[in-house]
Motif scaffolding. Structure first.
Motif, PDB file in Angstrom:
ATOM      1  N   GLU A  76       0.359  10.247   2.117  1.00  0.00           N
ATOM      2  CA  GLU A  76      -0.201  10.520   0.790  1.00  0.00           C
ATOM      3  C   GLU A  76      -0.714  11.956   0.687  1.00  0.00           C
ATOM      4  OE1 GLU A  76      -2.054   7.746  -2.564  1.00  0.00           O
ATOM      5  OE2 GLU A  76      -2.485   7.225  -0.485  1.00  0.00           O
ATOM      6  N   HIS A  77      -1.430  12.379   1.710  1.00  0.00           N
ATOM      7  CA  HIS A  77      -1.961  13.749   1.727  1.00  0.00           C
ATOM      8  C   HIS A  77      -0.829  14.769   1.691  1.00  0.00           C
ATOM      9  CE1 HIS A  77      -4.514  17.165   2.731  1.00  0.00           C
ATOM     10  NE2 HIS A  77      -3.621  17.486   3.676  1.00  0.00           N
ATOM     11  N   LEU A 103      -0.243   5.979   6.242  1.00  0.00           N
ATOM     12  CA  LEU A 103      -0.144   6.145   4.790  1.00  0.00           C
ATOM     13  C   LEU A 103      -1.068   7.249   4.277  1.00  0.00           C
ATOM     14  CD1 LEU A 103       0.095   2.394   3.693  1.00  0.00           C
ATOM     15  CD2 LEU A 103       1.941   4.080   3.801  1.00  0.00           C
ATOM     16  N   GLU A 104      -2.197   7.410   4.950  1.00  0.00           N
ATOM     17  CA  GLU A 104      -3.130   8.492   4.617  1.00  0.00           C
ATOM     18  C   GLU A 104      -2.455   9.850   4.772  1.00  0.00           C
ATOM     19  OE1 GLU A 104      -7.057   9.441   6.845  1.00  0.00           O
ATOM     20  OE2 GLU A 104      -7.198   7.342   6.226  1.00  0.00           O
ATOM     21  N   PRO A 136       2.421   4.627  -1.069  1.00  0.00           N
ATOM     22  CA  PRO A 136       2.059   5.595  -2.110  1.00  0.00           C
ATOM     23  C   PRO A 136       3.108   5.630  -3.219  1.00  0.00           C
ATOM     24  CG  PRO A 136       1.879   6.565   0.085  1.00  0.00           C
ATOM     25  CD  PRO A 136       2.565   5.250   0.256  1.00  0.00           C
ATOM     26  N   ASP A 137       2.692   6.034  -4.407  1.00  0.00           N
ATOM     27  CA  ASP A 137       3.617   6.159  -5.541  1.00  0.00           C
ATOM     28  C   ASP A 137       4.775   7.078  -5.179  1.00  0.00           C
ATOM     29  OD1 ASP A 137       2.029   4.526  -7.032  1.00  0.00           O
ATOM     30  OD2 ASP A 137       1.022   6.140  -8.140  1.00  0.00           O
ATOM     31  N   HIS A 167       0.794  -1.224   0.000  1.00  0.00           N
ATOM     32  CA  HIS A 167       0.000   0.000   0.000  1.00  0.00           C
ATOM     33  C   HIS A 167       0.832   1.283   0.000  1.00  0.00           C
ATOM     34  CE1 HIS A 167      -2.843  -3.100   1.408  1.00  0.00           C
ATOM     35  NE2 HIS A 167      -3.767  -2.335   0.857  1.00  0.00           N
TER      36      HIS A 167
END
Length: 377
Positions: free
Chosen positions: A367-368, A363-364, A275-276, A273
């Motif tokens: 990513e943000h 991860l949220e 992020p890119d 999971h």
């Protein structure tokens, strides 16, 4: 409530360890050196702990010593072994991935006339065994090889390194702080001359380090005239802390296979999971699943750590023992990572209560933050 993803810095104390501390502090408050019954009771508690640590590590209990922390244990073990080595042995073999306490000791020893041979590591942080084997010889005083790296979790072949060192009669010291209670550890089988553990990495109290020195190997005390612990370390022994540390270790060793499998599943989930643009360091097939070094695409690690803290998530930019001094940076550079990329390094680390929901929330935030600070074209 804070999501805690920094257990490589320190783990939450277990209830069993806290209860053991309180009980021992209440019942066995005597000085182990005192000859009255209160002192004898404390000495009995200490002897039981030493016996258990001998079993945990599969070594002789008379080689177990207790210190104020693992950093002190590393420095005392290294210097005690060196004082027992022949005068003509003036070279030390190690890597740039050691803990700050070891690197500091090596820098001091270099100023004192020792030659420090840092064996290179590959892009995963694994020692080059061919060069290592060429580096050890009759002039080598000591090999220092950490089991698990604090930054990205690389696991070194300590047993193989010890076997090579023994061909030349050279002792090997290993900092096993990030491995004990998490990976299978058998110091006796591996033939390691000395090893160091830390209580607070496995649910025990801060302020307790555990050192093992093989009693069959000659060493000399760093402190002249010291009577405590066979001269290994001066000072009144913290029996409640040591009992608490031993109870924590007992649980960690018993639960080690289960803990490892839990961490392995969390590692798998994390990597699926990511992020890119975020890359994981280390060789997933061989590294410790408890520690994860991540390199961000365009945000500095320090900034991301602060962003996570604002969201009540605890992560780090590397080992807490050398924040601001770039230990993560030196480890990354040793692995061939460019300095600009090394500044974008963060570390997360798991304990037994870590969940996939914790990882999702982390991860949220990552990513943000990456979207928020995407460079404009």
């Amino acid at each position: 409530m804070m999501i805690y993803l920094d257990s490589a810095a320190t783990a939450p104390m277990s209830k069993e360890a806290i209860d053991a501390y309180v009980e021992t502090a209440t019942n066995a408050f005597g000085n182990t050196q005192s000859l009255h019954d209160a002192g004898s009771l404390a000495a009995d508690y200490l002897a039981s702990c030493r016996k258990l640590w001998g079993q945990f590590l599969n070594v002789r209990q008379d080689g177990i010593y207790f210190t104020g922390n693992a950093s002190e244990a590393n420095q005392l073990a290294i210097r005690s072994l060196l004082k027992g080595r022949p005068g003509h042995c003036r070279s030390i073999v190690s890597t740039q991935l050691e803990h700050a306490s070891v690197l500091s000791a090596l820098h001091e020893l270099e100023r004192e006339g020792y030659e420090i041979n840092y064996v290179p590591v590959d892009r995963f942080g694994l020692v080059d065994m061919e060069i290592y084997e060429q580096s050890v010889n009759e002039q080598t005083a000591l090999v220092v090889m950490q089991l698990v790296n604090s930054e990205m979790g690389a696991v070194q072949p300590v047993e193989q390194c010890a076997q090579i060192a023994r061909r030349f009669g050279v002792p090997l010291h290993s900092d096993i702080v990030q491995g004990f209670g998490k990976l299978p550890v058998d110091i006796g089988l591996w033939g390691v001359a000395s090893a160091v553990c830390s209580a607070h990495k496995i649910g025990g109290p801060k302020g307790v380090g555990i050192a093992y020195l093989d009693p069959s190997i000659h060493w000399q005390s760093v402190y002249e005239g010291t009577t405590h612990q066979g001269g290994f370390r001066a000072g009144t022994i913290d029996v409640p802390g040591i009992v608490s540390a031993t109870i924590a270790a007992k649980h960690a060793v018993a639960e080690q296979p289960e803990s490892f499998e839990h961490a392995r599943k969390l590692q798998e989930y994390l990597l699926e999971h990511l992020p890119d643009g975020v890359t994981a360091t280390g060789d997933i097939k061989s590294k410790s699943p408890f520690i994860h070094g991540l390199v961000l695409p365009h945000v500095e690690g320090q900034w991301m750590m602060l962003a996570c803290n604002r969201a009540q998530i605890a992560i780090s930019t590397g080992t807490a023992c050398k924040i601001g001094y770039g230990e993560a940076m030196s480890a990354m550079l040793a692995m061939g990572v460019e300095s600009d990329a090394a500044k974008k390094f963060i570390r997360i680390s798991f304990h037994r209560e870590t969940s996939t929901q914790d990882i999702d929330r982390f991860l949220e935030v990552v990513e943000h933050s990456l979207v928020e600070f995407t460079p404009s074209l």
